[in-house]
Structures are given as C-alpha cells and as structure tokens.
Design a protein around this motif. Structure first.
Motif, PDB file in Angstrom:
ATOM      1  N   LEU A   1       2.477  -5.111  10.362  1.00 34.40           N
ATOM      2  CA  LEU A   1       2.102  -5.147   8.944  1.00 34.40           C
ATOM      3  C   LEU A   1       1.134  -6.289   8.683  1.00 34.40           C
ATOM      4  CD1 LEU A   1       5.503  -4.476   7.127  1.00 34.40           C
ATOM      5  CD2 LEU A   1       3.523  -2.947   7.251  1.00 34.40           C
TER       6      LEU A   1
ATOM      7  N   SER B   1       0.841  -1.198   0.000  1.00 36.06           N
ATOM      8  CA  SER B   1       0.000   0.000   0.000  1.00 36.06           C
ATOM      9  C   SER B   1       0.870   1.239   0.000  1.00 36.06           C
ATOM     10  CB  SER B   1      -0.898   0.002   1.253  1.00 36.06           C
ATOM     11  OG  SER B   1      -1.525   1.265   1.403  1.00 36.06           O
TER      12      SER B   1
ATOM     13  N   GLY C   1      -6.093   0.632   1.061  1.00 39.10           N
ATOM     14  CA  GLY C   1      -5.221   0.823   2.213  1.00 39.10           C
ATOM     15  C   GLY C   1      -5.685   0.106   3.456  1.00 39.10           C
TER      16      GLY C   1
ATOM     17  N   ASP D   1      -1.939  -4.063   4.227  1.00 41.85           N
ATOM     18  CA  ASP D   1      -0.668  -3.399   3.925  1.00 41.85           C
ATOM     19  C   ASP D   1       0.093  -4.000   2.754  1.00 41.85           C
ATOM     20  OD1 ASP D   1      -0.952  -1.610   6.152  1.00 41.85           O
ATOM     21  OD2 ASP D   1      -0.415  -3.293   7.453  1.00 41.85           O
TER      22      ASP D   1
ATOM     23  N   LEU E   1       2.005   3.428   3.112  1.00 42.88           N
ATOM     24  CA  LEU E   1       3.144   3.101   3.959  1.00 42.88           C
ATOM     25  C   LEU E   1       4.426   3.728   3.410  1.00 42.88           C
ATOM     26  CD1 LEU E   1       2.373  -0.691   4.474  1.00 42.88           C
ATOM     27  CD2 LEU E   1       2.241   1.078   6.241  1.00 42.88           C
TER      28      LEU E   1
END
Length: 324
Positions: free
Chosen positions: A152, A130, A196, A199, A133
């Motif tokens: 994560l 994503s 989102g 992750d 991050l």
C-alpha cells in the motif's frame, strides 16, 4: 509627601522603561506572515484572522505569503524580525513542532525564538482510501496491509510533514508497513488519490470534504482526532476503530518574535481573544470545517514543546531525517 513623590518617580521610571512603540501599539499596519502558498487552508485561516483582527486593533492587518522549505522560510523570517508586534507568524505544526524534529541545523529554535500568542485551531486528519481497493474500513485496511506488507502506497505533502509523521505513527501503533510517496503539496496527493495512483493518505477534513461529497473514487474510513469530526459524523476515529493511541492532529496559531514587550502581547492577546469570540468568525470557521481550540500564552508554549518532543522521539525511533 516624600512617599508620594517617590511613588510618582517610580511610576515615571517604569513608564519610561517600556518602549514607546509598546506604549503606542499599534500605530501602523500589522503583518501576518503565512509561510505557505496562497489558497491553501493555512492561508484561508490566516486571512480570516487578519480580516477580523484588524478592526479591533484599529490598524490594517495584512497577510504576506513567504512559502518554501516546508514553511521554514516564513517561520525564520518572523523569528528574526523586530519584536515590536508588527510582524506576526501564522504558525502551523509543520514548521514549528515537526520540521525541527526531523531536520538538523534549523535556523531558529523552538520555543526560544518565539513569543506564543495563542493557538487558534487544532484539527485531525481524514484517512482517505482509493475506491479501487477492497478497503471499506480500518479493519479492512489492517488486514490488507498485513497480508501485503509494503504494497500500500501512502501519499503525503512531503517528508517530515504532519501527514508523513502521522502515518508513521499509525504504522507503529497498528503493526503494519506501508510505502511512502512524498509529493510537493497536498493538492497533488488529492489528485492522485482521486486518480487511483496512490492508495491512501491523511488529508484534513475541510480539504477532502468537497471531493468526498462529489465523487465515489475515494472513501473516508476514519478520522484521527479524539472524537469524530463534524464534517464526517458517521466516520469513526482511529482509536474507535481499534488502533490504540493513534491521535494525530495539526494545530494553527499566532506567534511573534521572542522578547515581545508585555503591553504589546497583552493587546494582541486581548484583541485576538475577542476576534475568536465573534459569532461571525465562529460561523465562518464552522462552515469551513474548523473547530476553535484557543490556548493562550504559557500553556500554548508548553503544548508546542510537548508536541515537538513527541515528533522528535518518533523521528529518532524511525530514523526520519529531512536532508538539507
């Protein structure tokens, strides 16, 4: 004269020992069972194979979707079908070499319950992150994961599938800890990566390429094969990026029930080989982002057995089980 007659009688006996259906194969339509829902990559490849195999066999080759239970339903259906060549399996790693590694009391045995016609495709995954991050490389991923163990979240199409098992393998090789979020299919994983809500995830390059080309909500930071993928030539492999022995691939191919008569197997193998050599088929596969990786007969069987051993060892070491 006596030797000649003996030879003729022996030839006649051999001919009679081969089932009539094998001698005449094929004399009716052939079905390829795809143990996945329509529209997914497996279904597209199965239909492409059926379309171009049909004129070579001289009979219609149709696709029938029998999805469910991680592809177990369709795989078991073929395992229990008559071994006459008229019911074939569009096989994938998931139901043949991964699911038996993580689930007890499987209704079929690998390799005993199948005839191995040919592997057709072997492909890696893309490691998708994503864009929310601060991770733009594998090095960033490892640093973030080690600083935030278990934070994560990685999405997969379900417990015990290749993306799940492959991520576990990456965790072991890299010395990191992630949190698993299983979904019911890869489409949901992609949607939540774009949103989102998860992750990272392993997604096949042909599936994720259209999204990677049209949005900045995700990043492709690695692929998982032995070499870079044609759809992402500037993206390194996990091994290139510093994670040793992190090669994770899925395979697709054609199986039949066990004890398929040799003449039927020979015909299927010959015509499938010609199909895969067709420039139109190769062009279409290239457009879709798949690379041919044919492997016929006994070598294909050995490849699957070794694949099953790899996933079984990983499942045992990590105590991964799919409950009934």
């Amino acid at each position: 004269m006596r030797r000649l007659l003996t030879g003729l009688v022996a030839s006649a006996v051999l001919a009679l020992s081969v089932p009539v259906s094998a001698q005449e194969f094929p004399n009716k339509p052939v079905r390829i069972i795809v143990p996945f829902l329509p529209g997914a990559g497996n279904d597209i490849l199965g239909r492409l194979t059926a379309e171009h195999l049909s004129p070579r066999l001289g009979q219609p080759v149709t696709v029938e979707n029998r999805a469910g239970a991680g592809s177990q339903i369709g795989v078991d259906y073929v395992a229990k079908s008559p071994p006459d060549g008229y019911t074939l399996l569009w096989a994938a790693s998931d139901g043949v070499s991964v699911l038996p590694a993580v689930k007890d009391n499987m209704p079929y045995k690998v390799p005993e319950d199948f005839t191995f016609v040919s592997r057709i495709v072997e492909l890696p995954f893309a490691l998708v992150v994503s864009a929310k991050l601060p991770i733009k490389s594998v090095a960033d991923l490892l640093a973030y994961a080690k600083a935030n163990p278990g934070k994560l979240r990685y999405g997969t199409s379900g417990v015990g599938g290749v993306p799940h098992m492959g991520t576990v393998l990456m965790e072991k090789r890299a010395g990191i800890k992630l949190s698993h979020i299983p979904y019911r299919g890869v489409a949901a994983v992609v949607n939540d990566l774009l949103g989102g809500h998860v992750d990272i995830g392993f997604v096949t390059p042909p599936t994720i390429k259209p999204h990677a080309a049209s949005t900045d909500k995700i990043r492709i930071i690695a692929t998982t094969g032995t070499k870079r993928h044609a759809l992402f030539p500037d993206v390194p492999t996990l091994v290139e990026a510093g994670i040793p022995d992190a090669v994770i691939t899925a395979w697709y191919g054609l199986l039949a029930p066990a004890k398929l008569p040799a003449p039927v197997l020979d015909r299927l193998t010959k015509d499938l080989r010609a199909t895969l050599a067709d420039p139109l088929v190769q062009q279409r596969l290239d457009q879709l982002g798949y690379t041919l990786s044919p492997l016929e007969g006994a070598p294909f069987r050995d490849f699957v057995v070794n694949d099953l051993k790899t996933w079984t060892a990983l499942a045992k070491s990590e105590n991964i089980k799919v409950e009934e």
